[in-house]
Design a protein around this motif. Structure first.
Motif, PDB file in Angstrom:
ATOM      1  N   GLY A  40      51.937  42.825  37.153  1.00 57.62           N
ATOM      2  CA  GLY A  40      52.281  43.961  38.181  1.00 57.62           C
ATOM      3  C   GLY A  40      50.829  44.196  38.753  1.00 57.62           C
ATOM      4  N   LEU A  41      50.391  43.429  39.234  1.00 61.45           N
ATOM      5  CA  LEU A  41      48.971  43.641  39.826  1.00 61.45           C
ATOM      6  C   LEU A  41      49.000  43.022  41.298  1.00 61.45           C
ATOM      7  CD1 LEU A  41      46.620  42.450  36.842  1.00 61.45           C
ATOM      8  CD2 LEU A  41      47.185  44.733  37.458  1.00 61.45           C
ATOM      9  N   LYS A  42      48.083  43.590  42.068  1.00 64.00           N
ATOM     10  CA  LYS A  42      47.958  42.970  43.544  1.00 64.00           C
ATOM     11  C   LYS A  42      46.456  42.760  43.630  1.00 64.00           C
ATOM     12  CE  LYS A  42      47.469  47.411  45.746  1.00 64.00           C
ATOM     13  NZ  LYS A  42      47.970  48.302  46.845  1.00 64.00           N
ATOM     14  N   ALA A  43      45.981  41.933  44.252  1.00 67.29           N
ATOM     15  CA  ALA A  43      44.509  41.488  44.630  1.00 67.29           C
ATOM     16  C   ALA A  43      44.246  41.688  46.162  1.00 67.29           C
ATOM     17  CB  ALA A  43      44.252  39.950  44.104  1.00 67.29           C
ATOM     18  N   VAL A  44      42.875  42.023  46.058  1.00 63.21           N
ATOM     19  CA  VAL A  44      42.535  41.947  47.572  1.00 63.21           C
ATOM     20  C   VAL A  44      41.000  41.400  47.530  1.00 63.21           C
ATOM     21  CG1 VAL A  44      41.797  43.851  49.436  1.00 63.21           C
ATOM     22  CG2 VAL A  44      43.782  44.201  48.008  1.00 63.21           C
ATOM     23  N   VAL A  45      40.760  40.740  48.596  1.00 63.30           N
ATOM     24  CA  VAL A  45      39.187  39.989  48.997  1.00 63.30           C
ATOM     25  C   VAL A  45      38.511  41.220  49.935  1.00 63.30           C
ATOM     26  CG1 VAL A  45      37.938  38.157  49.631  1.00 63.30           C
ATOM     27  CG2 VAL A  45      40.175  37.723  48.457  1.00 63.30           C
ATOM     28  N   LEU A  46      37.373  41.439  49.601  1.00 59.04           N
ATOM     29  CA  LEU A  46      36.469  42.513  50.353  1.00 59.04           C
ATOM     30  C   LEU A  46      35.379  41.771  50.506  1.00 59.04           C
ATOM     31  CD1 LEU A  46      37.371  45.892  48.588  1.00 59.04           C
ATOM     32  CD2 LEU A  46      38.470  44.775  50.516  1.00 59.04           C
ATOM     33  N   GLY A  47      35.143  41.407  51.931  1.00 61.00           N
ATOM     34  CA  GLY A  47      33.588  41.293  52.189  1.00 61.00           C
ATOM     35  C   GLY A  47      33.619  39.415  52.347  1.00 61.00           C
ATOM     36  N   ASP A  48      32.419  39.070  52.849  1.00 58.77           N
ATOM     37  CA  ASP A  48      32.598  37.436  53.040  1.00 58.77           C
ATOM     38  C   ASP A  48      31.194  37.043  53.218  1.00 58.77           C
ATOM     39  OD1 ASP A  48      33.227  35.031  53.393  1.00 58.77           O
ATOM     40  OD2 ASP A  48      34.154  35.092  55.409  1.00 58.77           O
ATOM     41  N   ALA A  49      30.757  35.951  53.045  1.00 58.28           N
ATOM     42  CA  ALA A  49      29.614  35.438  53.189  1.00 58.28           C
ATOM     43  C   ALA A  49      29.555  33.746  53.526  1.00 58.28           C
ATOM     44  CB  ALA A  49      28.639  35.858  52.209  1.00 58.28           C
ATOM     45  N   ALA A  50      28.671  33.504  53.809  1.00 57.76           N
ATOM     46  CA  ALA A  50      28.441  31.767  54.150  1.00 57.76           C
ATOM     47  C   ALA A  50      27.352  31.475  53.242  1.00 57.76           C
ATOM     48  CB  ALA A  50      28.229  31.534  55.679  1.00 57.76           C
ATOM     49  N   ALA A  51      27.314  30.490  52.602  1.00 61.68           N
ATOM     50  CA  ALA A  51      26.331  29.950  51.736  1.00 61.68           C
ATOM     51  C   ALA A  51      26.543  28.433  51.261  1.00 61.68           C
ATOM     52  CB  ALA A  51      26.295  30.892  50.306  1.00 61.68           C
ATOM     53  N   GLU A  52      25.299  27.917  50.574  1.00 54.14           N
ATOM     54  CA  GLU A  52      25.365  26.523  50.253  1.00 54.14           C
ATOM     55  C   GLU A  52      25.710  26.435  48.673  1.00 54.14           C
ATOM     56  OE1 GLU A  52      21.554  24.280  50.134  1.00 54.14           O
ATOM     57  OE2 GLU A  52      22.564  22.598  51.231  1.00 54.14           O
ATOM     58  N   VAL A  53      27.101  26.338  48.451  1.00 60.15           N
ATOM     59  CA  VAL A  53      27.328  26.454  47.011  1.00 60.15           C
ATOM     60  C   VAL A  53      28.053  25.006  46.650  1.00 60.15           C
ATOM     61  CG1 VAL A  53      27.562  29.027  46.936  1.00 60.15           C
ATOM     62  CG2 VAL A  53      29.660  27.400  47.670  1.00 60.15           C
ATOM     63  N   ASP A  54      28.453  24.852  45.376  1.00 57.68           N
ATOM     64  CA  ASP A  54      29.470  23.778  44.773  1.00 57.68           C
ATOM     65  C   ASP A  54      30.916  24.436  44.776  1.00 57.68           C
ATOM     66  OD1 ASP A  54      31.168  22.160  43.303  1.00 57.68           O
ATOM     67  OD2 ASP A  54      29.271  21.312  42.372  1.00 57.68           O
ATOM     68  N   SER A  55      31.567  24.460  45.727  1.00 57.50           N
ATOM     69  CA  SER A  55      32.883  24.966  46.026  1.00 57.50           C
ATOM     70  C   SER A  55      33.732  24.754  44.785  1.00 57.50           C
ATOM     71  CB  SER A  55      33.545  24.394  47.222  1.00 57.50           C
ATOM     72  OG  SER A  55      32.940  24.768  48.588  1.00 57.50           O
ATOM     73  N   ARG A  56      33.866  23.538  44.234  1.00 54.08           N
ATOM     74  CA  ARG A  56      34.653  22.993  43.115  1.00 54.08           C
ATOM     75  C   ARG A  56      34.308  23.971  41.995  1.00 54.08           C
ATOM     76  NH1 ARG A  56      34.087  20.102  38.782  1.00 54.08           N
ATOM     77  NH2 ARG A  56      32.098  19.328  39.369  1.00 54.08           N
ATOM     78  N   LEU A  57      33.043  24.260  41.557  1.00 54.37           N
ATOM     79  CA  LEU A  57      32.595  25.181  40.637  1.00 54.37           C
ATOM     80  C   LEU A  57      32.690  26.636  40.779  1.00 54.37           C
ATOM     81  CD1 LEU A  57      29.199  23.480  39.466  1.00 54.37           C
ATOM     82  CD2 LEU A  57      31.480  23.082  38.423  1.00 54.37           C
ATOM     83  N   LEU A  58      32.649  26.907  42.061  1.00 54.85           N
ATOM     84  CA  LEU A  58      33.066  28.327  42.433  1.00 54.85           C
ATOM     85  C   LEU A  58      34.210  28.643  42.240  1.00 54.85           C
ATOM     86  CD1 LEU A  58      31.531  30.784  43.128  1.00 54.85           C
ATOM     87  CD2 LEU A  58      31.834  30.251  45.638  1.00 54.85           C
TER      88      LEU A  58
END
Length: 373
Positions: A242-260
């Motif tokens: 019974g939940l809803k989720a929202v993404v707030l904000g954004d950024a670009a970065a050099e990361v390991d996408s799989r781990l993130l």
């Protein structure tokens, strides 16, 4: 005697020649003068060579110098011996506190990590060393206790599925079973095996992270889009809760996408389990500085006590002692989040106040610094 005659002749001849015919033994003054001159001549003739010889004789000086040399040599040897003995005693006396510390450290063992060095009576210069050593013992004791707790938790987590597998197999072998019954038993066993494999895989991942394996970074133009992908994967679980989720904000970065993605999935799964029904789960992404990016998941629900917050990222730690969600969660999710943060040069954090819990990680973004410059 011959020398005296010659000397007398030399001295008297000029006087006799000068006196001439007027010389007379009655002239007493002349006789006294002549005797004085004779005395002076004898004295000069006999004593002057002795005096000059005495002045030229160096044996006494050489003997004195020899005695002085021996005296100086003995004094030097005695002084060196005294300085050596005195220095040895002073150094031994000065090092006595260190010897006491050595004895104290020798009594510290793996089974007695509660023992600490006693700095009473030690020099002020040694107090910082004693304090740092005791702090090191504190960290070692905490790590040792954590390792012991980790072993107990591993045994507990592995014992339940193993016991289930053994019971299921024994029950299936007690009597002949149909193919449907055997398939059902094997399906149940397969679920437990998957859980065991998940635990072992997570432990292996944490072991690699502890060994300093770095993240394989690549440029991600939008961390918000990556978070949306993870939300879509958890959409069914969120709807069931019974939940809803929202993404707030954004950024670009050099990361390991799989781990993130894995870290975000663990954070969302944790928030889904403990969020109040009907509330919203927020994923907030923001750049804190040119080198740091923060990703946090907010959920409304019961606040976590302050004493539990520092331990949330420990392995197999649960703030809920009843282990309500033990069948779905084996207690390594947040530990993996912290490990992924460390692999990116950052750290994990947890806050809980006013009915809102905020758990996330800060990533170090070196590429962001280069691009901003």
């Amino acid at each position: 005697m011959k020398r005296l005659s010659v000397l007398f002749a030399l001295i008297a001849s000029p006087a006799l020649a000068a006196s001439g015919p007027f010389f007379s033994l009655r002239n007493t003054d002349f006789i006294v003068l002549l005797a004085f001159l004779v005395f002076i001549g004898v004295l000069v003739y006999y004593r002057v060579p002795q005096i000059v010889g005495g002045l030229l004789d160096k044996r006494a000086d050489e003997a004195l110098l020899a005695r002085l040399a021996w005296t100086l040599a003995l004094a030097a040897l005695t002084g060196a011996l005294a300085a050596t003995v005195g220095g040895f005693m002073l150094v031994r006396l000065g090092l006595a506190p260190l010897h006491k510390l050595v004895e104290q450290t020798r009594r510290v063992t793996a089974t007695d990590l509660e023992r600490r060095l006693d700095g009473a009576g030690q020099a002020d210069e040694l107090q910082p060393l004693i304090g740092q050593f005791n702090a090191l013992l504190d960290r070692l004791g905490a790590a040792y206790k954590q390792m012991e707790a980790f072993n107990a938790d591993v045994a507990h987590e592995l014992n339940t599925p193993l016991a289930t597998l053994i019971s299921s197999c024994e029950l299936a072998l007690r009597k002949p079973r149909s193919n449907e019954e055997l398939c059902e038993a094997m399906g149940s066993n397969l679920e437990d095996l998957h859980r065991l494999a998940s635990i072992v895989g997570d432990m292996l991942f944490l072991s690699n992270a502890d060994r300093g394996v770095p993240a394989r970074r690549a440029w991600a133009p939008s961390l918000g889009a990556l978070a949306v992908e993870v939300l879509e994967f958890h959409e069914a679980a969120l709807l069931d809760a019974g939940l809803k989720a929202v993404v707030l904000g954004d950024a670009a970065a050099e990361v390991d996408s799989r781990l993130l993605r894995r870290a975000l999935s663990n954070l969302l799964g944790n928030a889904t389990r403990y969020a109040s029904p009907g509330s919203a789960v927020l994923v907030r992404i923001e750049r804190q500085s040119a080198r740091e990016v923060s990703i946090a998941v907010h959920n409304a629900g019961a606040a976590i006590e302050a004493e539990h917050l520092p331990k949330l990222f420990d392995r197999f730690y649960r703030a809920d002692p009843s282990r309500t969600h033990a069948d779905r969660n084996h207690g390594l999710g947040l530990a993996i989040v912290a490990a992924i943060a460390r692999m990116h040069g950052g750290h994990a954090f947890a806050e809980s106040a006013d009915g809102v819990t905020r758990v996330g990680l800060v990533l170090l973004d070196n590429e962001g610094t280069a691009r901003s410059s």
